[in-house]
Design a protein around this motif. Structure first.
Motif, PDB file in Angstrom:
ATOM      1  N   SER A   1       0.822  -1.364  -0.078  1.00  0.00           N
ATOM      2  CA  SER A   1       0.088   0.052  -0.036  1.00  0.00           C
ATOM      3  C   SER A   1       0.848   1.130  -0.142  1.00  0.00           C
ATOM      4  O   SER A   1       2.032   1.299   0.495  1.00  0.00           O
TER       5      SER A   1
ATOM      6  N   GLY B   1      -1.188   3.308  -5.150  1.00  0.00           N
ATOM      7  CA  GLY B   1      -1.853   4.517  -4.569  1.00  0.00           C
ATOM      8  C   GLY B   1      -3.389   4.217  -4.764  1.00  0.00           C
ATOM      9  O   GLY B   1      -3.893   3.145  -4.609  1.00  0.00           O
ATOM     10  N   PRO B   2      -3.929   5.307  -4.673  1.00  0.00           N
ATOM     11  CA  PRO B   2      -5.780   5.223  -4.803  1.00  0.00           C
ATOM     12  C   PRO B   2      -6.020   4.612  -6.157  1.00  0.00           C
ATOM     13  O   PRO B   2      -5.333   4.884  -7.146  1.00  0.00           O
TER      14      PRO B   2
ATOM     15  N   ASN C   1     -13.206   1.266  -3.590  1.00  0.00           N
ATOM     16  CA  ASN C   1     -12.752   2.657  -3.517  1.00  0.00           C
ATOM     17  C   ASN C   1     -12.906   3.383  -4.862  1.00  0.00           C
ATOM     18  O   ASN C   1     -11.875   3.602  -5.430  1.00  0.00           O
TER      19      ASN C   1
ATOM     20  N   TYR D   1     -15.180  10.305  -0.937  1.00  0.00           N
ATOM     21  CA  TYR D   1     -13.558  10.410  -0.632  1.00  0.00           C
ATOM     22  C   TYR D   1     -12.687  10.673  -1.587  1.00  0.00           C
ATOM     23  O   TYR D   1     -11.240  10.582  -1.408  1.00  0.00           O
ATOM     24  N   ALA D   2     -13.028  10.441  -2.919  1.00  0.00           N
ATOM     25  CA  ALA D   2     -12.100  10.361  -4.082  1.00  0.00           C
ATOM     26  C   ALA D   2     -11.305  11.727  -4.290  1.00  0.00           C
ATOM     27  O   ALA D   2     -10.171  11.661  -4.669  1.00  0.00           O
TER      28      ALA D   2
ATOM     29  N   GLN E   1      -8.213  12.189  -2.277  1.00  0.00           N
ATOM     30  CA  GLN E   1      -7.308  11.066  -2.504  1.00  0.00           C
ATOM     31  C   GLN E   1      -6.515  11.302  -3.852  1.00  0.00           C
ATOM     32  O   GLN E   1      -5.149  11.156  -3.923  1.00  0.00           O
TER      33      GLN E   1
ATOM     34  N   MET F   1      -3.908  14.168  -3.452  1.00  0.00           N
ATOM     35  CA  MET F   1      -2.693  13.535  -2.742  1.00  0.00           C
ATOM     36  C   MET F   1      -1.628  13.101  -3.731  1.00  0.00           C
ATOM     37  O   MET F   1      -0.641  12.811  -3.406  1.00  0.00           O
ATOM     38  N   THR F   2      -2.044  12.826  -4.967  1.00  0.00           N
ATOM     39  CA  THR F   2      -1.022  12.368  -5.733  1.00  0.00           C
ATOM     40  C   THR F   2      -0.521  13.306  -7.059  1.00  0.00           C
ATOM     41  O   THR F   2      -1.066  14.351  -7.163  1.00  0.00           O
TER      42      THR F   2
ATOM     43  N   PHE G   1      -6.733   8.821  -9.852  1.00  0.00           N
ATOM     44  CA  PHE G   1      -6.737   7.484  -9.301  1.00  0.00           C
ATOM     45  C   PHE G   1      -6.135   6.719 -10.349  1.00  0.00           C
ATOM     46  O   PHE G   1      -6.095   7.179 -11.836  1.00  0.00           O
TER      47      PHE G   1
ATOM     48  N   ASP H   1       1.754   4.516  -7.727  1.00  0.00           N
ATOM     49  CA  ASP H   1       0.797   5.479  -6.739  1.00  0.00           C
ATOM     50  C   ASP H   1       0.530   6.724  -7.260  1.00  0.00           C
ATOM     51  O   ASP H   1       0.137   7.748  -6.681  1.00  0.00           O
TER      52      ASP H   1
ATOM     53  N   HIS I   1       2.048   9.447  -5.122  1.00  0.00           N
ATOM     54  CA  HIS I   1       1.547   9.815  -3.795  1.00  0.00           C
ATOM     55  C   HIS I   1       2.453   9.941  -2.867  1.00  0.00           C
ATOM     56  O   HIS I   1       2.549  10.710  -1.720  1.00  0.00           O
TER      57      HIS I   1
END
Length: 243
Positions: free
Chosen positions: A138, A183-184, A190, A196-197, A200, A203-204, A209, A238, A241
């Motif tokens: 993860s 990553g996400p 998810n 919550y997308a 997330q 953050m990358t 995604f 990721d 991320h």
């Protein structure tokens, strides 16, 4: 990967299903495990068989000591050998540290740590030279962006140590062990359009995604002949991320 056989734990959906299909496209015969959705597992089996490869599925709980190792022996016996193990099955519990129950701690560690160890141990006993153990970690092992991830991050971080130790333990037999940190990723659990997308994705470095197929491509590389000199390594898929 023609003639190779693979076990993907948790291969009925999401990242696991994408990995199973990608390895089948590369020529492998594939076994998958699932915990509850037999219809989804059989759908993956059908897609693999449509590619002209053998495919089988069995119900197995990665958190059960007997199931974790038993699935490996089942795959090796059913397909005649085992060349690649993909430790994909996992459990995620997020929440404030003080709210986490003992039952939740035990469950996450049983699935994410003990199950991976036992499956890898069993696979090492069934693999010959050229075997591959690939574990899905993860992005939270490298960067925890906020509160609530203590248990999950701890469990996935343990897999990095396990992977490096496996590389040393099995290198003399030409069996490699590597870990991939997604990553996400856009999955049913998810979704990229979920509530919550947006944070997330923000953050990358790429601002989006990932797709399950992007994780699967990295796993396919590590499972193939081109990765024979790679072991004990971490691969971040990721979107930046951890940048």
């Amino acid at each position: 990967m023609n003639g190779k056989t693979v076990l993907v734990t948790g291969g009925s959906r999401g990242i696991g299903a994408a990995i199973a299909l990608r390895l089948a496209e590369a020529g492998a015969d594939v076994a998958i495990t699932y915990t509850s959705d037999e219809a989804a597992a059989q759908a993956v089996v059908g897609k693999i068989q449509a590619l002209g490869r053998r495919a089988v599925a069995t119900r197995a709980d990665a958190g059960g000591a007997g199931d974790a190792a038993g699935a490996v022996d089942w795959a090796a016996d059913t397909l005649g050998r085992l060349d690649v193990l993909v430790n994909n099955a996992g459990a995620g519990v997020l929440g404030p540290l003080e709210d986490l129950t003992l039952a939740q701690v035990d469950r996450v560690l049983a699935v994410n740590v003990r199950g991976v160890f036992l499956a890898s141990q069993a696979a090492a006993g069934r693999m010959g030279p050229g075997g591959r153990i690939i574990t899905i970690g993860s992005c939270m092992t490298q960067r925890v962006p906020g509160p609530g991830g203590t248990l999950y991050a701890m469990s996935k971080s343990a897999l990095t140590g396990l992977t490096k130790a496996l590389a040393r333990e099995l290198g003399g037999r030409r069996i490699t062990a590597n870990i991939v940190h997604p990553g996400p990723v856009d999955t049913d659990m998810n979704p990229a359009n979920g509530p919550y997308a947006d944070p997330q994705a923000a953050m990358t470095a790429l601002g989006r995604f990932g797709r399950p197929e992007e994780i699967a491509d990295t796993v396919a590389f590590l499972a193939g002949d081109g990765a024979a000199y790679i072991t004990g390594a971490e691969f971040s898929v990721d979107g930046g991320h951890a940048a």
